[in-house]
Design a protein around this motif. Structure first.
Motif, PDB file in Angstrom:
ATOM      1  N   ILE A   1      38.047 -14.561  63.950  1.00  0.00           N
ATOM      2  CA  ILE A   1      36.839 -15.388  64.046  1.00  0.00           C
ATOM      3  C   ILE A   1      35.712 -14.480  63.538  1.00  0.00           C
ATOM      4  O   ILE A   1      35.188 -13.659  64.298  1.00  0.00           O
ATOM      5  N   GLY A   2      35.445 -14.568  62.218  1.00  0.00           N
ATOM      6  CA  GLY A   2      34.567 -13.574  61.625  1.00  0.00           C
ATOM      7  C   GLY A   2      35.300 -12.234  61.591  1.00  0.00           C
ATOM      8  O   GLY A   2      36.529 -12.187  61.716  1.00  0.00           O
ATOM      9  N   SER A   3      34.543 -11.144  61.492  1.00  0.00           N
ATOM     10  CA  SER A   3      35.247  -9.864  61.310  1.00  0.00           C
ATOM     11  C   SER A   3      35.389  -9.085  62.608  1.00  0.00           C
ATOM     12  O   SER A   3      35.920  -7.989  62.616  1.00  0.00           O
ATOM     13  N   GLY A   4      34.965  -9.652  63.739  1.00  0.00           N
ATOM     14  CA  GLY A   4      34.970  -8.834  64.956  1.00  0.00           C
ATOM     15  C   GLY A   4      35.943  -9.244  66.019  1.00  0.00           C
ATOM     16  O   GLY A   4      36.133  -8.525  66.992  1.00  0.00           O
ATOM     17  N   TYR A   5      36.606 -10.389  65.868  1.00  0.00           N
ATOM     18  CA  TYR A   5      37.403 -10.892  67.000  1.00  0.00           C
ATOM     19  C   TYR A   5      38.589 -11.686  66.487  1.00  0.00           C
ATOM     20  O   TYR A   5      38.482 -12.435  65.523  1.00  0.00           O
ATOM     21  N   THR A   6      39.741 -11.518  67.142  1.00  0.00           N
ATOM     22  CA  THR A   6      40.935 -12.315  66.812  1.00  0.00           C
ATOM     23  C   THR A   6      41.245 -13.216  67.998  1.00  0.00           C
ATOM     24  O   THR A   6      41.417 -12.737  69.129  1.00  0.00           O
ATOM     25  N   ALA A   7      41.295 -14.532  67.741  1.00  0.00           N
ATOM     26  CA  ALA A   7      41.648 -15.510  68.779  1.00  0.00           C
ATOM     27  C   ALA A   7      43.157 -15.690  68.746  1.00  0.00           C
ATOM     28  O   ALA A   7      43.715 -16.107  67.727  1.00  0.00           O
ATOM     29  N   MET A   8      43.815 -15.342  69.853  1.00  0.00           N
ATOM     30  CA  MET A   8      45.277 -15.375  69.921  1.00  0.00           C
ATOM     31  C   MET A   8      45.761 -16.669  70.547  1.00  0.00           C
ATOM     32  O   MET A   8      45.132 -17.213  71.457  1.00  0.00           O
ATOM     33  N   LEU A   9      46.934 -17.131  70.066  1.00  0.00           N
ATOM     34  CA  LEU A   9      47.686 -18.227  70.684  1.00  0.00           C
ATOM     35  C   LEU A   9      49.066 -17.697  71.048  1.00  0.00           C
ATOM     36  O   LEU A   9      49.608 -16.847  70.337  1.00  0.00           O
ATOM     37  N   THR A  10      49.650 -18.197  72.137  1.00  0.00           N
ATOM     38  CA  THR A  10      51.040 -17.851  72.453  1.00  0.00           C
ATOM     39  C   THR A  10      51.971 -18.764  71.636  1.00  0.00           C
ATOM     40  O   THR A  10      51.528 -19.772  71.065  1.00  0.00           O
TER      41      THR A  10
END
Ligand code: 47U
Length: 329
Positions: free
Chosen positions: A266-275
């Motif tokens: 999500i942009g360059s600072g954060y990764t939104a994870m899904l299982t």
């Protein structure tokens, strides 16, 4: 002022419906951050199209005023479409009212909308640069109430198989925990759009830089997560027995397969994870399952829909032009 309204899921969490009052008439609309038209099923539809839906009847609204000569016609990225006439009326959501909201009355709809009888129309929460009203495009409900809101924001707290919440004018600290990870958005295409320069396969996988990845949009009105082909192919390469089945309209796999986790930047600072379980979308019968990650068919934009958003608390900041995700409370 602030407003809060429920978001109730349809089957498979394919979309979320919220109560809206227009000219004293109660309808349930699909709040859609991926478009900017507020349109409703109306009594000018053929009865074969409106059967099973609540329809808006302007003649029964004491406050409706026609926008004579104005028309609208929308074509969504999934091929569905709608057209009709326009008026202005009082629209209330969660106790907040816009007295002269442009309301688009459908007089022609594509099949997908007709079949979805729980849905009485869409309420666009994108940017009005993509509103389709002619001769003069009109503002969205959010753009109209923004100046009177305590904060120029709305949040989406969609749930997996449960009723969630849209909130206008506040970031309710009871709905999330930890930091909100923001990224600037580029609204020039009318979407809540941001860069997504990497992805992660596997819950402990390394993040893979993707300099050629298309920008992404946060889209509450889309069920799935629609990704560039090389990303979605890389994911299903890790799923035993997965294949692209045109007849089923995308990537399918044996329901017995174990699905790796998946994350998007999500942009360059954060990764939104899904299982892996979050990625599982629908059983098609015969032991065949359909994934929540599918191809965007090379459309040049990645669509982060409900399959992702329902696992996070999402902030749409119209003041600072930024989008943020946080872990749910
Ligand atoms: C598939 C796709 N491509 N592009 C650019 C977008 C925005 C989509 C998703 C889409 O069409 N969503 C949709 C469909 C019907 C009603 C509301 N939202």
């Amino acid at each position: 002022e602030t407003a809060q309204v429920t978001a109730s899921p349809e089957q498979n969490d394919s979309e979320y419906l919220s109560p809206v009052t227009i000219g004293g008439q109660a309808l349930t609309l699909d709040f859609d951050t991926g478009s900017a038209d507020l349109w409703v099923f109306s009594n000018s539809l053929p009865s074969s199209d409106s059967a099973g839906h609540v329809t808006f009847d302007p003649s029964k609204s004491p406050t409706f005023t026609p926008y004579s000569g104005a028309t609208w016609q929308i074509a969504y990225g999934d091929g569905s479409s709608a057209t009709g006439s326009v008026g202005f009326d009082s629209v209330t959501i969660g106790g907040v009212t816009v007295a002269h909201q442009a309301v688009e009355l459908a007089d022609n709809l594509s099949g997908a909308f007709v079949q979805d009888t729980q849905n009485d129309g869409l309420l666009g929460l994108g940017f009005s640069t993509i509103n389709t009203i002619q001769p003069q495009r009109q503002k969205t409900f959010f753009e109209n109430i923004m100046p009177s809101l305590a904060l120029p924001v709305f949040t989406a707290n969609l749930q997996a198989d449960a009723s969630g919440t849209y909130t206008f004018g506040a970031i309710d600290t009871a709905q999330y925990s930890g930091p909100i990870h923001y990224t600037p958005i580029d609204s020039s295409a009318g979407f809540w759009q941001f860069t997504s320069p990497s992805y992660t396969i596997g819950s402990n996988g390394a993040s893979v830089p993707c300099t050629t990845c298309s920008p992404a949009i946060a889209d509450t009105g889309t069920s799935l997560v629609l990704l560039d082909d090389d990303v979605v192919s890389a994911y299903y390469a890790q799923v035993n027995g997965a294949s692209q089945d045109q007849s089923q309209g995308g990537w399918v796999f044996p329901c017995s397969a174990s699905l790796p986790g998946f994350g998007v930047a999500i942009g360059s600072g954060y990764t939104a994870m899904l299982t892996g379980q979050d990625v599982m979308y629908e059983s098609l019968g015969g032991g065949v399952c359909y994934g929540g990650l599918q191809s965007n068919a090379g459309q040049g934009v990645q669509i982060f829909g409900d399959v992702l958003l329902r696992h996070y608390f999402a902030v749409f900041d119209g003041g600072a032009k930024r989008f943020g995700l946080a872990k749910k409370a």
